[in-house]
Write a protein that holds these residues in place. Structure first.
Motif, short mmCIF file in Angstrom:
data_model
loop_
_atom_site.label_atom_id
_atom_site.label_comp_id
_atom_site.label_asym_id
_atom_site.label_seq_id
_atom_site.Cartn_x
_atom_site.Cartn_y
_atom_site.Cartn_z
N HIS A 371 43.73 44.77 36.11
CA HIS A 371 42.36 45.18 36.40
C HIS A 371 41.38 44.11 35.92
N GLY A 372 41.15 43.12 36.76
CA GLY A 372 40.14 42.11 36.47
C GLY A 372 40.53 41.07 35.45
N ARG A 389 37.43 37.89 37.19
CA ARG A 389 36.57 38.09 38.34
C ARG A 389 35.82 36.82 38.73
N ASP A 393 32.77 39.03 42.74
CA ASP A 393 33.52 40.23 42.37
C ASP A 393 32.82 41.00 41.26
N ASP A 397 31.20 44.75 41.26
CA ASP A 397 31.62 45.78 40.31
C ASP A 397 30.45 46.31 39.49
#
Length: 488
Positions: A371-372, A389, A393, A397
């Motif tokens: 997750h990232g 990211r 991105d 988010d």
């Protein structure tokens, strides 16, 4: 335990479908330090795509060109180096040495040495905790604790008229090439396409075109990274046709000549912009899809389509009980070998803890790096290394970010080679003053990546990074320049 064919079930604690790195790690971690048993079911080669058709052969093909380029730009060495490309025969021989000529004997010996049995054949789920392995004498394997799906992914060939009938190369052919096409076209503009273009030019492909649906290379990275790779490819004579797709393909003299050999006569392409192209070989690098076909997932209550969705324990969603897991490309989370291995480690630890009745409270029982926080290196010229990211991105988010971006122009880079060029960027979350993404494009920047990964995963504040002093003279001094760019 010994394995024999027969109608009775053979019982193991853990059954793993797929013998690639992700599956190997899941099996090894699940039984480590215990008397539990595990078995890998593999229908091709133990070691998987990475060992024989992806990471290992591709990097073996890329490295000689990188060494030659460095020598060409180093006074005192350049005059001693021929400037006419690499020795193809020697490069291919070295590649074959790294893949053991696609012989998995050593991998099988490793597995057995780790206490993991190996069964050859196509495995499919036939009931809860039950796998049937197809073959002349089908075998039924039962798992006491877990079945892990680690079947990876397969190359996608778009449904374009005539394309599949033309037998285009996929990444497997490109990494295991035995003939270098004089004229070639690559469909795609992502990581695999860019790396293939890099080594084909070094190996002697004279006429090379990339057909890219989008409008830049490496679309998932920061724009400056793809632009740098595009500039180098153009300098090396590669034609980049952006916003272009293939409308129709024909190859009258197609032939099944084997992996890595030119598959017959010339390939003719009609493009969507009205243009046309004729090449000796067409390479499709248009993505991959999870290998879930024929696994019998419907028999255990999984009615999804596409990748196997998992929670962060790597347990498959939608299947009752904590017995079915998935790791690697088949999950659709991140199609990178190192991330599949990471998921395998988490999965194996979870299986072991559940088998022993231990709690899953510790952070290592959750795969949160997906997750990232994912690191990746693209081994092109220049190299591209990124983690976390991109700025786009992060903003998507909902983060308020600041981008710190500088050229890599420090003493270490100047000493590395005379033509060193590069750029670096950090994406900083203003709310926490921590790095949520980093990208480097330049010579040998892969070695900068792990420091960035630690900064992202550990959420290190920039004020703390001031005290992580880079050694002099190294390329890593760019970290100081990045911090200085926003000095208050």
């Amino acid at each position: 335990m010994s394995i024999g064919a027969g109608s009775e079930s053979e019982v193991f604690d853990v059954v793993v479908l797929g013998g690639g790195p992700a599956g190997e790690n899941a099996a090894a971690y699940a039984i480590a330090g215990s008397d539990r048993t595990a078995v890998l079911v593999e229908h091709e080669l133990v070691g998987g795509e990475c060992s024989y058709w992806a990471c290992m052969p591709s990097k073996a093909l890329l490295r000689p060109g990188q060494v030659l380029a460095a020598a060409r730009h180093m006074p005192g060495v350049a005059a001693k180096v021929a400037a006419h490309g690499v020795g193809v025969t020697d490069v291919l021989a070295r590649r074959d040495a790294f893949t053991d000529n696609r012989d998995d004997t050593a991998q099988v010996e490793w597995a057995r040495g780790a206490g993991i049995a190996v069964v050859r054949g196509h495995g499919r789920l036939t009931a809860r905790c039950e796998v049937t392995v197809d073959g002349p004498q089908p075998r039924r394997l039962r798992a006491r604790h877990a079945v892990v799906v680690a079947t990876g992914s397969t190359a996608t060939v778009p449904d374009v008229p005539g394309l599949r009938a033309a037998r285009p190369w996929t990444s497997r052919d490109a990494t295991n090439l035995h003939q270098v096409p004089r004229r070639a076209a690559i469909v795609g503009g992502g990581v695999v396409a860019c790396e293939i273009a890099t080594w084909l030019r070094e190996l002697g492909t004279e006429d090379l075109t990339m057909l890219v649906r989008g409008h830049r290379l490496l679309a998932r990275t920061e724009p400056f990274a793809g632009a740098a790779v595009a500039e180098t490819l153009r300098e090396h004579g590669v034609r980049l046709r952006f916003g272009t797709t293939t409308a129709e393909v024909s190859r009258p003299d197609v032939a099944d000549t084997g992996i890595g050999r030119i598959h017959g006569g010339p390939v003719r392409l009609r493009l969507d912009d009205g243009g046309s192209l004729e090449v000796d070989e067409l390479i499709v690098a248009a993505g991959r899809r999870p290998a879930t076909t024929g696994l019998g997932l419907d028999t255990v209550g999984w009615d999804g389509d596409g990748p196997l969705r998992t929670d962060d324990h790597m347990t498959v969603a939608g299947v009752d009980g904590h017995w079915l897991y998935a790791v690697g490309d088949v999950t659709g989370r991140t199609a990178l070998t190192h991330m599949g291995k990471y998921q395998g480690r988490v999965c194996g630890d979870v299986i072991a803890a559940r088998a022993e009745g231990r709690a899953l409270d510790a952070p290592r029982f959750r795969a949160r790096a997906d997750h990232g926080q994912v690191p990746q290196v693209v081994f092109t010229a220049p190299e591209v290394a990124a983690v976390g990211r991109t700025a786009a991105d992060a903003r998507a988010d909902g983060l308020d970010v600041e981008v710190l971006e500088v050229d890599i122009a420090v003493a270490g880079s100047a000493l590395a080679r005379d033509d060193f060029t590069g750029r670096a960027a950090l994406v900083v979350d203003r709310a926490t003053d921590t790095v949520v993404g980093a990208t480097f494009a330049g010579t040998d920047v892969a070695e900068l990546l792990h420091a960035a990964t630690i900064a992202v995963v550990a959420a290190v504040p920039l004020e703390t990074l001031w005290h992580a002093v880079p050694a002099y003279p190294t390329v890593g001094e760019v970290w100081l320049r990045l911090l200085e760019s926003r000095r208050r």
